[in-house]
Design a protein around this motif. Structure first.
Motif, mmCIF file in Angstrom:
data_model
loop_
_atom_site.group_PDB
_atom_site.id
_atom_site.type_symbol
_atom_site.label_atom_id
_atom_site.label_comp_id
_atom_site.label_asym_id
_atom_site.label_seq_id
_atom_site.Cartn_x
_atom_site.Cartn_y
_atom_site.Cartn_z
ATOM 1 N N PRO A 1 0.808 -1.232 0.000
ATOM 2 C CA PRO A 1 0.000 0.000 0.000
ATOM 3 C C PRO A 1 0.838 1.278 0.000
ATOM 4 O O PRO A 1 0.531 2.232 -0.698
ATOM 5 C CB PRO A 1 -0.810 -0.100 1.289
ATOM 6 C CG PRO A 1 -0.819 -1.539 1.624
ATOM 7 C CD PRO A 1 0.445 -2.119 1.113
ATOM 8 N N VAL A 2 1.918 1.272 0.782
ATOM 9 C CA VAL A 2 2.735 2.491 0.884
ATOM 10 C C VAL A 2 3.536 2.696 -0.416
ATOM 11 O O VAL A 2 3.775 3.837 -0.846
ATOM 12 C CB VAL A 2 3.624 2.445 2.148
ATOM 13 C CG1 VAL A 2 4.817 1.549 1.995
ATOM 14 C CG2 VAL A 2 4.079 3.834 2.539
ATOM 15 N N LEU A 3 3.873 1.598 -1.092
ATOM 16 C CA LEU A 3 4.566 1.724 -2.379
ATOM 17 C C LEU A 3 3.604 2.232 -3.451
ATOM 18 O O LEU A 3 3.995 2.991 -4.336
ATOM 19 C CB LEU A 3 5.184 0.386 -2.785
ATOM 20 C CG LEU A 3 6.383 -0.033 -1.930
ATOM 21 C CD1 LEU A 3 6.775 -1.454 -2.207
ATOM 22 C CD2 LEU A 3 7.572 0.891 -2.175
ATOM 23 N N ALA A 4 2.347 1.803 -3.341
ATOM 24 C CA ALA A 4 1.329 2.310 -4.272
ATOM 25 C C ALA A 4 1.194 3.828 -4.107
ATOM 26 O O ALA A 4 1.099 4.578 -5.082
ATOM 27 C CB ALA A 4 0.001 1.621 -4.010
ATOM 28 N N GLU A 5 1.223 4.268 -2.835
ATOM 29 C CA GLU A 5 1.159 5.707 -2.542
ATOM 30 C C GLU A 5 2.338 6.434 -3.181
ATOM 31 O O GLU A 5 2.175 7.509 -3.762
ATOM 32 C CB GLU A 5 1.221 5.922 -1.024
ATOM 33 C CG GLU A 5 0.025 5.430 -0.283
ATOM 34 C CD GLU A 5 -1.133 6.392 -0.403
ATOM 35 O OE1 GLU A 5 -1.065 7.449 0.201
ATOM 36 O OE2 GLU A 5 -2.074 6.063 -1.143
#
Lengths: 273, 220
Positions: free
Chosen positions: A103-107
């Motif tokens: 999720p944080v990489l998607a961000e």
């Protein structure tokens, strides 16, 4: 080896430092003096590009950035390029992660690319992390609406984009990025979505190629090199392109070291040392 | 704000790279920082995920979720010598479901899916495809021959096993080469980041610090 000796022997004694200094110089050189070494575009990258180019605006695409922040440089720039293309095509993107860092990489990807006028919840959504790896993938394939809240805690029913997601068959394309054994993704998603493209670490190419030739994977982007090729096709040079100059130089240096090392080894062996 | 963030990231990068010179307190600090951040983030995401996929649905009336929760908590009994056997139930559920989902899909995708492309109509495909087909057939069969231990590797089987070993060495070599290439990417990406202003001004400072330390330690 004698303590005294010429430059070669001194360098031979401190070979680690010599390699590191050589690599560092070659890494920094293209950053200060861009060389613009041409790169050839692989047919698989062209295939992936054409696949996304053929998508219609509004088509649903599923994306899984399943790698860790430490591995960013291996697949991140390629993911940026491919996601940029998806946003330019105005397709609707559903992001779901089977890795805790997803999720944080998607961000990070969404922050670094130009998403234009795309609206969260309408044109794209980040469903966050689904734990359980292959079990979670199987559950998601069986029913993508199993996830009740997105990454930010918003109920999925309130998101417009999710109203059209009723089954896995609603997605026209699945893109996943991983740096490890890609088997779980291929096992669970192959045959369930029309096409699968993977962005994979160059180290795992030999693991993925049988699936590409077997048809389980539609295409693949081999890491940052694939990203640079993709940026060239999009005519939008980015991070991947800037990395390729130094990569070409360093790999040439490494090849030279391998040749020199082998010559040195065989010379010693023939001398009986 | 962006300048400060870039400087902090650059300082941390150079602190991590100080390991290339020698074991330093800077490297140790960065190492602990990374582990701390990773653990903190993992804990946050774990709690957040539990809230979303377990606590909230359960409080909404989906009480069947208590079963996986009990199985999950049983894993912690592995810390107790007396109740360790209970953790096997949780492990059995995880391993069983994982293997079940994997094996179920492995047959159509990995076994049948991988055998299908072997059946080529050789009249319709070109010479490169035929050569590729032959390479795949030979390397697959000979690699399997290498792992045949019920007969001694002599004669035809010995030759096949030898070819299989060379095939595997070629595959491992390709993977190793690609891994080296990947490792270089980590340095290159950081170099590209470090050559930009303001972080580029930290490079001469780092070099001066190293030179001073070398002189202070008497050139050791």
């Amino acid at each position: 080896m004698s303590e005294k000796g010429g430059l070669i022997e001194v360098l031979g004694r401190n070979y680690r430092q010599v390699i590191w200094i050589g690599v560092l110089i070659l890494c920094f050189l293209p950053a200060f003096v861009p060389l613009g070494i041409p790169i050839s575009i692989d047919k698989l990258t062209i295939k992936a590009y054409k696949c996304i180019e053929e998508l219609e605006p509004g088509d649903l695409v599923l994306v899984s950035p399943d790698f860790t922040p430490g591995m960013w440089v291996e697949v991140g720039p390629a993911m940026n390029a491919i996601m940029q293309h998806l946003f330019m095509k105005k397709v609707r993107i559903v992001i779901v992660s089977f890795y805790i860092d997803g999720p944080v990489l998607a961000e990070k990807i969404l922050r670094e690319i130009d998403i234009g006028d795309a609206k969260y919840g309408v044109d794209y959504v980040n469903l966050g992390y689904l734990p359980g790896m292959e079990t979670a993938m199987a559950a998601f394939v069986e029913n993508p609406r199993r996830i009740e809240y997105d990454y930010y805690g918003t109920p999925v029913e309130e998101l417009e984009i999710m109203k059209d997601v009723k089954s896995i068959g609603d997605f026209k394309l699945y893109i996943f990025a991983c740096v490890t054994w890609p088997d779980p993704w291929i096992r669970q998603f192959s045959g369930k979505v029309p096409k699968i493209i993977t962005v994979i670490s160059p180290a795992a190419i030999s693991l993925v190629m049988p699936y590409v030739s077997g048809g389980q994977l539609y295409s693949m982007l081999p890491g940052t090199k694939g990203g640079a090729e993709y940026e060239a096709l999009m005519k939008r040079p980015g991070v991947a392109t800037s990395i390729m100059d130094a990569t070409s130089l360093c790999l040439t240096f490494v090849m030279l070291l391998v040749i020199v090392g082998n010559i040195s080894y065989w010379r010693k062996r023939l001398r009986g040392e | 704000m962006e300048v400060i963030a870039s400087l902090i990231v650059a300082i941390l990068t150079l602190m991590a790279w100080s390991m290339l010179y020698r074991e330093t307190v800077f490297y140790r600090f960065v190492e602990h920082l990374i582990i701390g951040f990773s653990m903190g983030y993992t804990l946050y995401i774990t709690i957040d995920t539990l809230k979303k996929i377990w606590i909230s649905p359960m409080l909404a009336g989906n009480w069947i979720l208590i079963i996986p929760a009990i199985l999950g908590f049983l894993l912690y009994t592995s810390f107790s010598e007396r109740y360790r056997y209970l953790s096997r139930w949780g492990i059995a559920a995880i391993a069983g479901s994982g293997a079940g989902f994997a094996v179920g899909r492995a047959v159509p995708v990995q076994i049948i899916g991988q055998i299908k492309p072997f059946f080529l109509n050789l009249r319709e495909v070109g010479a490169p495809a035929i050569i590729n087909w032959l390479v795949v057939i030979i390397t697959t069969v000979t690699t399997l021959a290498y792992f045949t231990f019920t007969r001694e590797h002599k004669g035809a089987l010995g030759w096949a096993a030898k070819i299989g070993r060379w095939s595997m060495m070629a595959a491992f070599g390709a993977t190793f080469g690609a891994t080296i290439g990947c490792d270089l990417l980590y340095i290159i990406e950081r170099c590209i980041f470090l050559h930009k202003a303001p972080q580029v001004y930290l490079l001469p400072i780092a070099i001066i610090v190293i030179v001073v330390d070398i002189l202070r330690r008497g050139g050791k």
